[in-house]
Design a protein around this motif. Structure first.
Motif, PDB file in Angstrom:
ATOM      1  N   ASP A  43       0.814  -1.221   0.000  1.00 34.07           N
ATOM      2  CA  ASP A  43       0.000   0.000   0.000  1.00 34.07           C
ATOM      3  C   ASP A  43       0.846   1.269   0.000  1.00 34.07           C
ATOM      4  OD1 ASP A  43      -2.427  -1.385   0.012  1.00 34.07           O
ATOM      5  OD2 ASP A  43      -2.413  -1.578   2.194  1.00 34.07           O
ATOM      6  N   SER A  99       3.776   2.857  -5.799  1.00 32.90           N
ATOM      7  CA  SER A  99       3.021   3.307  -6.968  1.00 32.90           C
ATOM      8  C   SER A  99       2.341   2.125  -7.655  1.00 32.90           C
ATOM      9  CB  SER A  99       3.963   3.991  -7.958  1.00 32.90           C
ATOM     10  OG  SER A  99       4.878   3.046  -8.493  1.00 32.90           O
ATOM     11  N   SER A 100       1.523   2.422  -8.640  1.00 29.13           N
ATOM     12  CA  SER A 100       0.792   1.373  -9.353  1.00 29.13           C
ATOM     13  C   SER A 100       1.727   0.373 -10.019  1.00 29.13           C
ATOM     14  CB  SER A 100      -0.129   2.005 -10.403  1.00 29.13           C
ATOM     15  OG  SER A 100      -1.132   2.774  -9.793  1.00 29.13           O
ATOM     16  N   LYS A 105       3.305  -1.762  -7.430  1.00 28.33           N
ATOM     17  CA  LYS A 105       2.368  -2.776  -6.942  1.00 28.33           C
ATOM     18  C   LYS A 105       2.385  -3.998  -7.856  1.00 28.33           C
ATOM     19  CE  LYS A 105      -1.282  -0.290  -4.392  1.00 28.33           C
ATOM     20  NZ  LYS A 105      -0.758   1.053  -4.227  1.00 28.33           N
ATOM     21  N   LYS A 106       2.412  -3.729  -9.151  1.00 29.98           N
ATOM     22  CA  LYS A 106       2.432  -4.844 -10.095  1.00 29.98           C
ATOM     23  C   LYS A 106       3.739  -5.625  -9.986  1.00 29.98           C
ATOM     24  CE  LYS A 106       1.392  -6.105 -14.855  1.00 29.98           C
ATOM     25  NZ  LYS A 106       1.091  -5.633 -16.225  1.00 29.98           N
ATOM     26  N   VAL A 130      -4.310  -6.425  -6.583  1.00 31.11           N
ATOM     27  CA  VAL A 130      -3.623  -5.745  -7.677  1.00 31.11           C
ATOM     28  C   VAL A 130      -4.335  -6.010  -9.005  1.00 31.11           C
ATOM     29  CG1 VAL A 130      -1.474  -5.577  -8.978  1.00 31.11           C
ATOM     30  CG2 VAL A 130      -1.397  -5.787  -6.489  1.00 31.11           C
ATOM     31  N   GLY A 151      -7.592  -4.287  -9.235  1.00 31.22           N
ATOM     32  CA  GLY A 151      -7.386  -2.842  -9.320  1.00 31.22           C
ATOM     33  C   GLY A 151      -7.173  -2.364 -10.740  1.00 31.22           C
ATOM     34  N   LEU A 168      -4.630  -3.009 -12.778  1.00 33.42           N
ATOM     35  CA  LEU A 168      -3.273  -2.586 -13.104  1.00 33.42           C
ATOM     36  C   LEU A 168      -2.725  -3.277 -14.338  1.00 33.42           C
ATOM     37  CD1 LEU A 168      -1.904  -2.390  -9.485  1.00 33.42           C
ATOM     38  CD2 LEU A 168      -2.652  -0.543 -10.960  1.00 33.42           C
ATOM     39  N   GLN A 181      -2.347  -1.183 -17.557  1.00 28.57           N
ATOM     40  CA  GLN A 181      -1.335  -0.135 -17.702  1.00 28.57           C
ATOM     41  C   GLN A 181      -0.682  -0.162 -19.073  1.00 28.57           C
ATOM     42  OE1 GLN A 181       0.951   0.955 -13.820  1.00 28.57           O
ATOM     43  NE2 GLN A 181       0.751  -1.239 -13.898  1.00 28.57           N
ATOM     44  N   ASN A 234       4.971  -3.702 -17.840  1.00 28.57           N
ATOM     45  CA  ASN A 234       3.674  -3.362 -18.435  1.00 28.57           C
ATOM     46  C   ASN A 234       3.148  -4.468 -19.341  1.00 28.57           C
ATOM     47  OD1 ASN A 234       3.421  -0.774 -17.285  1.00 28.57           O
ATOM     48  ND2 ASN A 234       4.717   0.132 -18.859  1.00 28.57           N
TER      49      ASN A 234
END
Length: 423
Positions: free
Chosen positions: A296, A299-300, A303-304, A335, A338, A340, A343, A378
């Motif tokens: 938590d 950044s996004s 997190k990935k 995750v 969410g 992600l 991205q 990504n």
């Protein structure tokens, strides 16, 4: 102000400078010329005039630190104003830069700050790294090993070399890069470390196979950073730990075998013991606890990274993995749900946008955006990774796996099925 007026002003100030013989008015006139450069709409027409003038001033300013400092400031303004036309002044600029970033020169202490700012401006506005600029990079090793007073500027310089120099820079200066990072990590405060970590992450992203072994000592220090002390009441330490853990997660994802090897090296165990850090028998499992705890705080994209690293942990033939299975799957589920994994599309849009306006974006910024958009993280699907590695985990642990899955809370298991699109 019209160009004819500017031309007149340049000539006037150059004439005045030539007439005055005392240091103080010379510094003042040079400052006015520097300011004037910043107000010219187009400086290229005056470049030959200014190059000749600055060359003469430099040659006649030996031993006059105040005048040389003002000249370095003026040169920086000229380079910035010229932008990607700046190579037209390299014949004059490079010898001055070469001399001014030499820490063995008697005037180094007086000139270093402005010399580094000129160096930063030069590489940041260079369309490419000419051989002389590439050759200067080891000077940064000596500067950093002497002092971290100019760390932020040095980090900007390193980033630009990575972005513009690519494989040629990495292969040519691998040893220097490793020495700089090793001298920084473990020897600067949290603010300094936070400014350095993105460079380490960028290096691993761009060169995932060759860089991790090259900076093994630095990565070991990041393990120490991750596993040392409490950070609940210190946001900066939390950020340092979380970002360091994200770099180690990236290494695990992009060079799995190397990180596994690093975790078993005796030198890492000795380093942890020296710092008084108690870990699980398998150091990698201690990192798992950190990834679970700090998800938590990142950044996004980080997190990935955490999620992908945790999914790889599922493939370990260790019974302790099952003890953490519920938490691992909970983080990965969060995750995935969410969004992600989307991205890639967002980054692609950013890349397209950056490419379409390439004419207006400085090449360093454009390269930064392109590299961010092309990040392999990504392109990876966390959903596919968890699904596949969960099957591996089941095959490795059999009935014990079934028991662990059965003990999950029904709501958590339902979310997992939703995330993995399981029937």
């Amino acid at each position: 102000m019209y160009n004819s007026d500017l031309s007149f002003n340049f000539l006037t100030y150059l004439f005045v400078f030539a007439c005055v013989k005392h240091l103080s008015p010379q510094v003042q006139v040079l400052n006015l010329i520097s300011v004037l450069i910043g107000h010219v709409s187009e400086v290229v027409p005056y470049s030959n005039l200014l190059v000749s003038f600055f060359q003469k001033v430099w040659e006649e300013s030996s031993g006059e630190s105040l005048l040389q400092i003002q000249l370095l400031i003026a040169l920086r303004n000229l380079v910035v104003k010229l932008g990607y036309h700046s190579p037209i002044c390299y014949n004059m600029l490079m010898p001055i830069l070469d001399r001014s970033i030499d820490i063995n020169h008697p005037d180094e202490l007086n000139l270093l700050e402005d010399s580094l700012l000129l160096w930063e401006a030069t590489v940041s506005h260079a369309p490419s790294l000419v051989p002389s600029l590439l050759a200067y990079f080891p000077r940064l090793v000596d500067i950093m090993e002497r002092s971290f007073d100019h760390l932020e500027v040095a980090i900007n310089i390193i980033e630009t070399y990575i972005l513009l120099g690519g494989n040629e820079f990495q292969s040519m200066h691998a040893t220097s890069i490793a020495r700089i990072l090793d001298s920084i990590v473990g020897n600067v405060n949290d603010k300094g470390l936070l400014s350095t970590l993105p460079i380490i992450d960028l290096l691993v992203q761009c060169f995932p196979i060759v860089v991790p072994p090259m900076i093994g000592s630095t990565l070991q220090k990041l393990v120490v950073v991750c596993l040392s002390g409490k950070d609940e009441c210190d946001p900066s330490k939390t950020s340092v730990k979380a970002s360091s853990a994200a770099i180690l997660a990236r290494v695990l994802v992009m060079n799995t075998n190397y990180l596994a090897q690093l975790m078993t090296e005796p030198s890492l165990t000795v380093l942890l013991q020296k710092e008084g850090i108690q870990t699980e028998e398998n150091i990698l499992l201690s990192l798992v606890d950190l990834w679970l705890d700090k998800v938590d705080n990142v950044s996004s994209i980080q997190k990935k990274m955490y999620g992908l690293a945790l999914s790889i942990i599922l493939t370990l033939r260790l019974p302790q993995v099952l003890d953490k299975l519920d938490q691992i799957l909970s983080v990965c589920t969060t995750v995935i749900l969410g969004g992600l994994d989307d991205q890639t599309e967002e980054s692609s849009d950013e890349y397209t946008s950056a490419t379409n306006c390439a004419e207006t974006i400085p090449s360093k910024e454009l390269l930064r955006r392109q590299i961010k958009a092309s990040d392999p993280i990504n392109q990876l699907s966390l959903e596919d990774s968890v699904r596949g590695n969960l099957q591996t985990c089941a095959a490795l642990h059999g009935d014990s796996f079934n028991a662990a899955i059965s003990s999950m809370h029904p709501a958590a298991f339902a979310q997992l099925k939703q995330a993995l699109k399981m029937p």
